[in-house]
Write a protein that holds these residues in place. Structure first.
Motif, PDB file in Angstrom:
ATOM      1  N   SER A   1       3.982   8.761  -2.673  1.00 60.39           N
ATOM      2  CA  SER A   1       2.520   8.646  -2.639  1.00 60.39           C
ATOM      3  C   SER A   1       2.003   7.211  -2.808  1.00 60.39           C
ATOM      4  CB  SER A   1       1.945   9.533  -3.750  1.00 60.39           C
ATOM      5  OG  SER A   1       2.554   9.231  -4.984  1.00 60.39           O
ATOM      6  N   PRO A   2       2.471   6.184  -2.148  1.00 63.56           N
ATOM      7  CA  PRO A   2       3.617   6.194  -1.232  1.00 63.56           C
ATOM      8  C   PRO A   2       4.916   5.842  -1.942  1.00 63.56           C
ATOM      9  CG  PRO A   2       2.391   4.139  -1.030  1.00 63.56           C
ATOM     10  CD  PRO A   2       1.719   4.940  -2.103  1.00 63.56           C
ATOM     11  N   TYR A   3       6.037   6.009  -1.191  1.00 61.03           N
ATOM     12  CA  TYR A   3       7.368   5.682  -1.708  1.00 61.03           C
ATOM     13  C   TYR A   3       7.846   4.376  -1.064  1.00 61.03           C
ATOM     14  CZ  TYR A   3      12.348   6.056  -2.708  1.00 61.03           C
ATOM     15  OH  TYR A   3      13.630   5.807  -3.131  1.00 61.03           O
ATOM     16  N   TYR A   4       8.496   3.529  -1.867  1.00 66.28           N
ATOM     17  CA  TYR A   4       8.865   2.183  -1.402  1.00 66.28           C
ATOM     18  C   TYR A   4      10.371   1.989  -1.222  1.00 66.28           C
ATOM     19  CZ  TYR A   4       4.020   0.930  -2.361  1.00 66.28           C
ATOM     20  OH  TYR A   4       2.655   0.873  -2.331  1.00 66.28           O
ATOM     21  N   GLY A   5      11.147   3.071  -1.170  1.00 65.81           N
ATOM     22  CA  GLY A   5      12.606   2.933  -1.173  1.00 65.81           C
ATOM     23  C   GLY A   5      13.213   2.484   0.140  1.00 65.81           C
ATOM     24  N   ALA A   6      12.908   1.271   0.567  1.00 64.76           N
ATOM     25  CA  ALA A   6      13.531   0.682   1.753  1.00 64.76           C
ATOM     26  C   ALA A   6      13.633  -0.818   1.523  1.00 64.76           C
ATOM     27  CB  ALA A   6      12.698   0.954   3.003  1.00 64.76           C
ATOM     28  N   ALA A   7      14.821  -1.374   1.791  1.00 65.59           N
ATOM     29  CA  ALA A   7      14.995  -2.814   1.578  1.00 65.59           C
ATOM     30  C   ALA A   7      14.714  -3.609   2.844  1.00 65.59           C
ATOM     31  CB  ALA A   7      16.422  -3.097   1.096  1.00 65.59           C
ATOM     32  N   ASP A   8      14.565  -2.913   3.984  1.00 63.70           N
ATOM     33  CA  ASP A   8      14.367  -3.639   5.245  1.00 63.70           C
ATOM     34  C   ASP A   8      12.908  -3.692   5.697  1.00 63.70           C
ATOM     35  OD1 ASP A   8      14.201  -0.957   5.749  1.00 63.70           O
ATOM     36  OD2 ASP A   8      15.753  -0.895   7.293  1.00 63.70           O
ATOM     37  N   SER A   9      12.054  -2.821   5.129  1.00 64.96           N
ATOM     38  CA  SER A   9      10.678  -2.770   5.629  1.00 64.96           C
ATOM     39  C   SER A   9       9.925  -4.074   5.329  1.00 64.96           C
ATOM     40  CB  SER A   9       9.933  -1.569   5.035  1.00 64.96           C
ATOM     41  OG  SER A   9      10.020  -1.574   3.631  1.00 64.96           O
ATOM     42  N   THR A  10      10.267  -4.752   4.237  1.00 62.88           N
ATOM     43  CA  THR A  10       9.530  -5.960   3.846  1.00 62.88           C
ATOM     44  C   THR A  10       9.783  -7.128   4.805  1.00 62.88           C
ATOM     45  OG1 THR A  10       9.586  -5.117   1.595  1.00 62.88           O
ATOM     46  CG2 THR A  10       8.926  -7.409   1.877  1.00 62.88           C
ATOM     47  N   PRO A  11      11.049  -7.475   5.117  1.00 61.23           N
ATOM     48  CA  PRO A  11      11.234  -8.515   6.144  1.00 61.23           C
ATOM     49  C   PRO A  11      10.718  -8.087   7.524  1.00 61.23           C
ATOM     50  CG  PRO A  11      13.379  -7.660   5.386  1.00 61.23           C
ATOM     51  CD  PRO A  11      12.334  -7.138   4.456  1.00 61.23           C
ATOM     52  N   LEU A  12      10.841  -6.801   7.866  1.00 60.41           N
ATOM     53  CA  LEU A  12      10.363  -6.338   9.179  1.00 60.41           C
ATOM     54  C   LEU A  12       8.855  -6.543   9.328  1.00 60.41           C
ATOM     55  CD1 LEU A  12      12.437  -3.049   9.648  1.00 60.41           C
ATOM     56  CD2 LEU A  12      12.608  -5.132  11.053  1.00 60.41           C
ATOM     57  N   PHE A  13       8.129  -6.441   8.217  1.00 57.95           N
ATOM     58  CA  PHE A  13       6.676  -6.644   8.223  1.00 57.95           C
ATOM     59  C   PHE A  13       6.336  -8.066   8.704  1.00 57.95           C
ATOM     60  CE2 PHE A  13       2.965  -8.135   5.689  1.00 57.95           C
ATOM     61  CZ  PHE A  13       1.982  -7.299   6.212  1.00 57.95           C
ATOM     62  N   VAL A  14       7.080  -9.039   8.194  1.00 60.18           N
ATOM     63  CA  VAL A  14       6.844 -10.442   8.568  1.00 60.18           C
ATOM     64  C   VAL A  14       7.203 -10.645  10.046  1.00 60.18           C
ATOM     65  CG1 VAL A  14       7.419 -12.851   8.043  1.00 60.18           C
ATOM     66  CG2 VAL A  14       7.398 -11.131   6.200  1.00 60.18           C
TER      67      VAL A  14
END
Length: 684
Positions: free
Chosen positions: A339-352
């Motif tokens: 709500s939301p869940y943040y369990g991903a290590a790749d979403s942060t660099p992919l955002f950039v």
């Protein structure tokens, strides 16, 4: 597995069997769903107490279906005196027109019955088979049935009405009808999901979400979207079919967020009709050259929900980009961290990466300036919370051992990351492709800092860090005796040494040393990884290899599209073309709609790609795959105010022409044609 038929319009979808019936099921989500809740779990039609069977099903459109039914078992010599047509459409509400046709020469009487029910199951409760904690009730009225579920402030209803007079009880509706010779009778049944907000108001009614949209409105919306995309002209019919199907599926997968009223791309039907960080961003990268306007709502939504605190339950950290957002009961009551869940290590660099790529295509500098702080926070996360062991790599380990995801990379099933002998490494883990994304994010962050944020020092620093990461990575991840990059490092810094498709993502991110790129390409198209239909997730001689294992041997179309992009980035255009050809050939066997994944069997063994049993379909990043393959084959690359077009179309594919490619250059056309096969013998 029984064939299923689905019908969807963004937030609301219905999955049923080939006769149009829904029965409570837990192995697979059948029923009508909206915002992660099942509003109908029973929807079962009988005529005089008898089940009906389909003669044919017309499901050419995502938002409407028609079933042609007869009572009893269908036989070759069927001489039915009566038939029934179920015409249904979905758009905010679900509508079913029931028509009974009397084919005989005399008047006939029938009892038509529709069993109705709802368990109001949360999607997670279906997946993990948990009992409900609230109360369900049914209330019969005049030609209407109201199904209700309450648990404290969580309140959902399904309102069902009939246009013709019906006898209504708590389990459904019965129509006692008389139909004249060669005549017909019909009624229209409507089921409306109602979501009550915290103050009791109907959330769908006060936003645009609940507005009932007829098939014509939905068709116009979808046609409008498809019409804005570049026109494809080509000799290769499977490519034309896959492109058409992809655009329609992407149009259908747009859904409205409850809270923000913007249209986002959902990840896939039936499990993933919601915003996913990774899936939504990788799909956005695929659609950029075709429908760039689909991208900003996703970027803005992810920026708005960026992590800002430490929350172990949700795996949240400052600067982190979310993994998955849910609206259902288990998320609302914090039984599930989504709500939301943040369990991903790749979403942060992919955002950039996505924001920079978006600007390179569109020239939308305003968005890059607007999101300077979220991008800086994301880049900061890579070096701080992302680097759990302080070794200069991005590692992952869930903060939530109860309900957190173990693997926080795209291959997120429990057994996806293994040593060659099949053992599983401990935590934290640093998978190779995430280091590639981090490298790319730093390079792209530097470009944005220099061009848009007027911060050359920050740009220089990011470039130095990227160069150091590349050097370090090529030293620490390369396995000299095997000539490929390790899948991951384990907590002791040792190689997790299985050969996987992940190394293709390294080519896409640009972290591979030029001197090693040819070896990587050779592995990707060698017999251990390449099935002939595509690159497998895991090589055939690894301990956990299973051609029908979710991430341990199946072929994923989206994965292959990014591998093809990576190969072409390093100049391996022929190899990229082989992947494009294999994917487009495979799409023929799925009616143009590439599934989430299919089996990793050898092409010459099966002659056709074998379906993976529980694959999502349609699925956003599979729908985006033909688009990215087109970009690769036509060699489309934005450079400054221009679009570079450098086609290399695989042999035998003929002419490929893409007209009106949108971007900062206005609209341009690209044309490629394959070299004619001079001598086909040596290819077989």
């Amino acid at each position: 597995m029984q064939q299923r038929v689905s019908i969807l319009d963004g937030n609301t979808f219905l999955v049923c069997d080939r006769s149009g019936d829904v029965e409570p099921s837990f192995d697979f989500p059948t029923g009508m769903f909206s915002f992660d809740t099942r509003f109908l779990s029973t929807w079962l039609l009988t005529l005089d107490g008898e089940r009906l069977h389909a003669l044919s099903v017309d499901d050419a459109h995502s938002y409407q279906t028609r079933f042609f039914l007869v009572p009893g078992e269908p036989t070759h010599y069927l001489d039915a005196k009566v038939s029934i047509i179920r015409s249904r459409s979905i758009g905010g509400t679900f509508t079913e027109d029931l028509t009974v046709l009397n084919h005989s020469g005399r008047e006939m009487r029938f009892q038509l019955r529709l069993e109705m029910g709802s368990d109001f199951a949360d999607l997670f409760e279906i997946k993990h088979q948990r009992p409900k904690k609230g109360r369900t009730s049914a209330q019969a009225g005049e030609n209407e049935l109201r199904l209700t579920y309450r648990r404290e402030a969580f309140h959902r209803e399904a309102m069902i009405t009939s246009s013709a007079d019906a006898h209504v009880d708590q389990n459904g509706m019965t129509w006692s009808i008389t139909v004249a010779a060669h005549s017909e009778w019909s009624t229209c049944v409507t089921a409306t999901p109602i979501i009550h907000g915290a103050r009791g108001e109907d959330v769908r009614a006060i936003t645009a979400l609940g507005a009932a949209r007829g098939p014509a409105v939905i068709r116009d919306e979808q046609e409008d979207l498809v019409g804005r995309a570049p026109q494809l002209g080509c000799d290769c019919e499977p490519l034309a079919g896959a492109y058409r199907q992809s655009l329609h599926d992407l149009a259908a997968l747009r859904y409205e967020s409850i809270t923000l009223g913007v249209r986002l791309l959902a990840a896939g039907l039936p499990w993933f009709m919601t915003l996913f960080g990774r899936d939504s961003m990788l799909t956005s990268l695929q659609v950029l050259p075709f429908l760039p306007e689909l991208v900003p709502p996703t970027i803005l939504m992810l920026a708005g929900l960026q992590g800002y605190r430490l929350d172990d339950f949700r795996d949240e950290e400052p600067g982190k980009i979310l993994h998955e957002l849910r609206y259902g009961e288990t998320a609302g009551f914090e039984e599930q961290p989504h709500s939301p869940y943040y369990g991903a290590a790749d979403s942060t660099p992919l955002f950039v990466i996505l924001l920079d790529e978006y600007e390179r295509w569109t020239g939308d500098a305003a968005l890059v300036k607007q999101l300077e702080l979220p991008v800086r926070a994301a880049l900061h996360w890579i070096d701080t919370y992302g680097d759990l062991l302080g070794t200069g790599y991005v590692w992952y380990r869930s903060r939530n051992p109860e309900t957190g995801l173990e693997n926080q990379c795209w291959k997120d099933s429990w057994d996806a990351i293994s040593y060659a002998d099949g053992r599983l490494p401990g935590f934290p883990r640093a998978t190779c492709e995430i280091q590639g994304y981090a490298y790319d994010a730093k390079r792209r962050g530097a470009r944005m800092a220099r061009l848009f944020w007027n911060d050359p020092e920050y740009a220089d620093r990011l470039e130095r860090e990227a160069a150091a990461l590349k050097e370090r990575f090529n030293r620490d991840f390369w396995i000299p005796e095997k000539n490929y990059y390790a899948l991951a490092l384990d907590p002791d810094g040792r190689h997790v040494d299985s050969l996987t498709s992940n190394i293709g993502h390294l080519l896409w991110s640009g972290i591979v040393d030029e001197s090693r790129a040819a070896l990587v390409a050779e592995h990707l198209l060698g017999p251990r990884l390449f099935s002939g239909w595509g690159v497998r997730t895991l090589a055939t001689d690894e301990g956990r290899y299973n051609p029908i294992g979710y991430h341990v041997g199946t072929v994923w179309p989206f994965d292959n599209a990014f591998i093809a992009w990576g190969l072409s980035r390093y100049g391996f255009r022929e190899e990229a073309g082989r992947i494009c050809e294999s994917m487009i050939s495979a799409s023929r066997y799925f009616d143009g709609r590439l599934p989430e994944a299919f089996a990793g069997f050898e092409r010459h063994l099966t002659d056709y790609p074998v379906q993976y049993p529980t694959a999502c379909s349609p699925q956003a990043w599979s729908a985006g795959t033909p688009l990215l393959l087109l970009r690769v084959m036509l060699g489309l690359e934005p450079q400054g105010e221009h679009l570079i077009i450098d086609p290399l179309v695989p042999e035998g594919m003929g002419r490929v022409e893409l007209l009106d490619i949108p971007g900062r250059w206005g609209r341009v056309d690209a044309l490629g044609r394959s070299r004619t096969p001079h001598d086909h013998e040596h290819h077989h």
